[in-house]
Design a protein around this motif. Structure first.
Motif, PDB file in Angstrom:
ATOM      1  N   ASN A  54       0.814  -1.219   0.000  1.00  0.00           N
ATOM      2  CA  ASN A  54       0.000   0.000   0.000  1.00  0.00           C
ATOM      3  C   ASN A  54       0.843   1.261   0.000  1.00  0.00           C
ATOM      4  O   ASN A  54       0.356   2.347  -0.320  1.00  0.00           O
ATOM      5  N   TYR A  55       2.109   1.142   0.392  1.00  0.00           N
ATOM      6  CA  TYR A  55       3.000   2.297   0.463  1.00  0.00           C
ATOM      7  C   TYR A  55       4.075   2.221  -0.619  1.00  0.00           C
ATOM      8  O   TYR A  55       5.188   2.701  -0.448  1.00  0.00           O
ATOM      9  N   GLY A  56       3.725   1.632  -1.755  1.00  0.00           N
ATOM     10  CA  GLY A  56       4.692   1.495  -2.830  1.00  0.00           C
ATOM     11  C   GLY A  56       5.584   0.286  -2.604  1.00  0.00           C
ATOM     12  O   GLY A  56       5.158  -0.730  -2.047  1.00  0.00           O
ATOM     13  N   ILE A  57       6.833   0.389  -3.018  1.00  0.00           N
ATOM     14  CA  ILE A  57       7.783  -0.712  -2.862  1.00  0.00           C
ATOM     15  C   ILE A  57       8.380  -0.640  -1.466  1.00  0.00           C
ATOM     16  O   ILE A  57       8.960   0.375  -1.058  1.00  0.00           O
ATOM     17  N   VAL A  58       8.229  -1.715  -0.695  1.00  0.00           N
ATOM     18  CA  VAL A  58       8.687  -1.750   0.694  1.00  0.00           C
ATOM     19  C   VAL A  58       9.535  -2.997   0.923  1.00  0.00           C
ATOM     20  O   VAL A  58       9.368  -4.010   0.262  1.00  0.00           O
ATOM     21  N   ASN A  59      10.474  -2.879   1.871  1.00  0.00           N
ATOM     22  CA  ASN A  59      11.215  -4.056   2.304  1.00  0.00           C
ATOM     23  C   ASN A  59      10.360  -4.867   3.254  1.00  0.00           C
ATOM     24  O   ASN A  59       9.429  -4.350   3.893  1.00  0.00           O
ATOM     25  N   THR A  60      10.657  -6.151   3.357  1.00  0.00           N
ATOM     26  CA  THR A  60       9.894  -7.023   4.230  1.00  0.00           C
ATOM     27  C   THR A  60      10.833  -7.816   5.132  1.00  0.00           C
ATOM     28  O   THR A  60      11.981  -8.112   4.763  1.00  0.00           O
ATOM     29  N   SER A 290      -3.843   2.715  -8.570  1.00  0.00           N
ATOM     30  CA  SER A 290      -4.273   1.333  -8.804  1.00  0.00           C
ATOM     31  C   SER A 290      -4.906   1.159 -10.185  1.00  0.00           C
ATOM     32  O   SER A 290      -4.966   0.041 -10.715  1.00  0.00           O
ATOM     33  N   SER A 291      -5.375   2.268 -10.776  1.00  0.00           N
ATOM     34  CA  SER A 291      -5.986   2.171 -12.107  1.00  0.00           C
ATOM     35  C   SER A 291      -4.943   2.034 -13.201  1.00  0.00           C
ATOM     36  O   SER A 291      -5.267   1.671 -14.330  1.00  0.00           O
ATOM     37  N   LEU A 292      -3.678   2.338 -12.875  1.00  0.00           N
ATOM     38  CA  LEU A 292      -2.572   2.166 -13.813  1.00  0.00           C
ATOM     39  C   LEU A 292      -1.552   1.233 -13.171  1.00  0.00           C
ATOM     40  O   LEU A 292      -0.675   1.671 -12.429  1.00  0.00           O
ATOM     41  N   PRO A 293      -1.644  -0.050 -13.416  1.00  0.00           N
ATOM     42  CA  PRO A 293      -0.776  -1.024 -12.729  1.00  0.00           C
ATOM     43  C   PRO A 293       0.714  -0.772 -12.919  1.00  0.00           C
ATOM     44  O   PRO A 293       1.516  -1.171 -12.076  1.00  0.00           O
ATOM     45  N   ILE A 294       1.102  -0.096 -13.991  1.00  0.00           N
ATOM     46  CA  ILE A 294       2.539   0.063 -14.254  1.00  0.00           C
ATOM     47  C   ILE A 294       3.182   1.149 -13.400  1.00  0.00           C
ATOM     48  O   ILE A 294       4.411   1.195 -13.291  1.00  0.00           O
TER      49      ILE A 294
END
Length: 451
Positions: A54-60, A290-294
């Motif tokens: 939900n916050y873009g690209i995140v580390n896990t 979310s409407s533009l998956p890229i």
């Protein structure tokens, strides 16, 4: 963000006397997501597992229950990372050794969907949407002396201006930074028929005629000019305007309107650019990514831009780069011969320090510097310093002349930086070393978005 940071001068002392602040946090078992706040921006570490959330690209990071830590692992067992009771996607090794979520591999379906929605948006909006609430457009009379035109571009902070022919009642072309590069190169030629004194009376019209004789008729990118000035109308849709810029390989398209049937004496309303169109796209989709998956996909996963070829890849096109101690003459020659609008400038460690663009040539108009220097004796570093005080919109960008991103940054971030007025390219650099990995230009983005 973490709290309760404690300063530890023994363990936390970093290089150059800096102090690190270690943090201890108690986390419950399960999957946790985190990012790093570095130099005013939220980033993730591409060397550690990461995914799109939900916050873009995140580390896990996954903390197993205490029972799992105590139980022996069988050879085929795998510690899973569960999110909402669903198993996480598998991690795939990249060529550079980093681990990436295979869900990040961009699909043709996502590209097709995103392109369709962008096409619908651009087709339903017109050039009028690009007009500012207030502003001005600059045009030059073809009978204006070249020297005065040079100073007008510098004073107004622009790199291109349409040319008006009063006798014909028409706009007949453009004067661009490339013209001044060619003029300065001609002044530097010992056998030139053009002298600095002649610039006082040498008109734009005379220069254009002379350029046609010397080089053949060229456009602002050094290619043969095709007839009348390329323009668009205020009721043309944004998609048509963008395609016109791309197909004719120009940086701007004048938006003009004439009330007469023959199109004479048109009104110059605006200079449309890909940057302005991209700004409309970002403004419309910023809160509905979310409407533009890229948009949240990392740029390294998208067929976009020009990248430095890997050692094992001999098919890539090498990027033109120079060191800051190289001569300005060399930089100008490469801008013309390589047909590029900007060159990354490196220091002695091959780290990116700046870029030299065609538009930077207007800085030489300050205090008539162009008449007091030799292009082969001035370094690129010295030329860039001249432009630091310029109030041109193509200059500072709030202190960030050189726009940079990482290969792991999402496409949306690159688009928003390219939407900044005056920015035409983003340099992709390696984290830490700032070594150039690639370049993404406005035209690259639009060719990808429009398919």
């Amino acid at each position: 963000m973490f709290s309760r940071a404690t300063e530890n001068s023994q363990e936390g002392a970093g290089a150059a006397g800096s102090v690190l602040l270690p943090v201890v946090c108690s986390l419950t078992p399960g999957l946790h997501q985190f990012k790093f706040f570095v130099d005013g921006e939220w980033r993730h570490d591409e060397r550690q597992p990461f995914l799109t959330g939900n916050y873009g690209i995140v580390n896990t990071i996954y903390l197993p229950p205490e029972s799992a830590l105590l139980s022996p692992r069988t050879p085929n067992s795998r510690v899973g990372m569960d999110l909402d009771n669903e198993p996480s996607p598998p991690m795939a090794a990249e060529p550079d050794g980093s681990m990436q979520d295979t869900a990040l591999r961009i699909s043709e379906a996502d590209i097709k969907l995103s392109r369709s929605r962008i096409s619908i948006f651009l087709s339903s909006h017109t050039a009028y949407d690009l007009f500012p609430d207030s502003g001005k457009v600059i045009a030059l009379d073809i009978n204006l002396p070249v020297k005065q035109a040079f100073h007008v571009l510098y004073d107004e902070g622009i790199s291109v201006a349409p040319l008006w022919d009063c006798a014909r009642g028409q706009f007949v072309g453009v004067l661009s930074a490339l013209d001044f590069i060619l003029i300065l190169q001609e002044l530097g030629n010992r056998g030139s028929n053009l002298t600095e004194e002649e610039l006082e009376t040498h008109t734009i019209s005379a220069w254009k005629d002379g350029k046609h004789q010397m080089f053949g008729q060229l456009d602002e990118h050094g290619r043969p000019l095709q007839g009348n000035i390329i323009h668009a109308g205020p009721y043309d849709c944004l998609k048509d305007v963008a395609l016109k810029i791309l197909q004719n390989k120009v940086s701007t398209v004048p938006i003009m309107h004439s009330s007469s049937q023959d199109g004479s004496f048109p009104q110059l309303l605006h200079l449309a650019s890909l940057s302005g169109i991209l700004r409309c796209i970002c403004r419309h989709f910023r809160h509905t990514t979310s409407s533009l998956p890229i948009l949240l996909q990392p740029i390294c996963k998208i067929p976009l831009g020009t990248w430095v070829p890997r050692s094992e890849d001999q098919s890539g096109r090498p990027l033109v780069m120079l060191r800051r101690n190289e001569s300005l003459s060399l930089a100008l020659s490469l801008l013309v011969q390589a047909k590029v609008s900007s060159i990354p400038i490196l220091d002695e460690n091959n780290s990116l320090v700046d870029t030299y663009s065609r538009s930077d040539i207007t800085a030489l108009a300050k205090d008539r510097v162009y008449a007091q220097i030799h292009l082969d004796e001035m370094s690129i570093h010295q030329a860039l310093q001249l432009g630091q005080d310029a109030h041109s919109t193509y200059g500072g960008f709030n202190g960030q002349r050189c726009q940079m991103c990482l290969r792991s940054d999402p496409l949306l971030k690159v688009m928003e930086r390219l939407a900044t007025p005056g920015v035409r390219r983003v340099i992709i650099v390696e984290a830490g070393s700032k070594r150039v990995e690639g370049i993404i230009s406005l035209s690259d983005v639009f060719r990808f978005l429009l398919g």
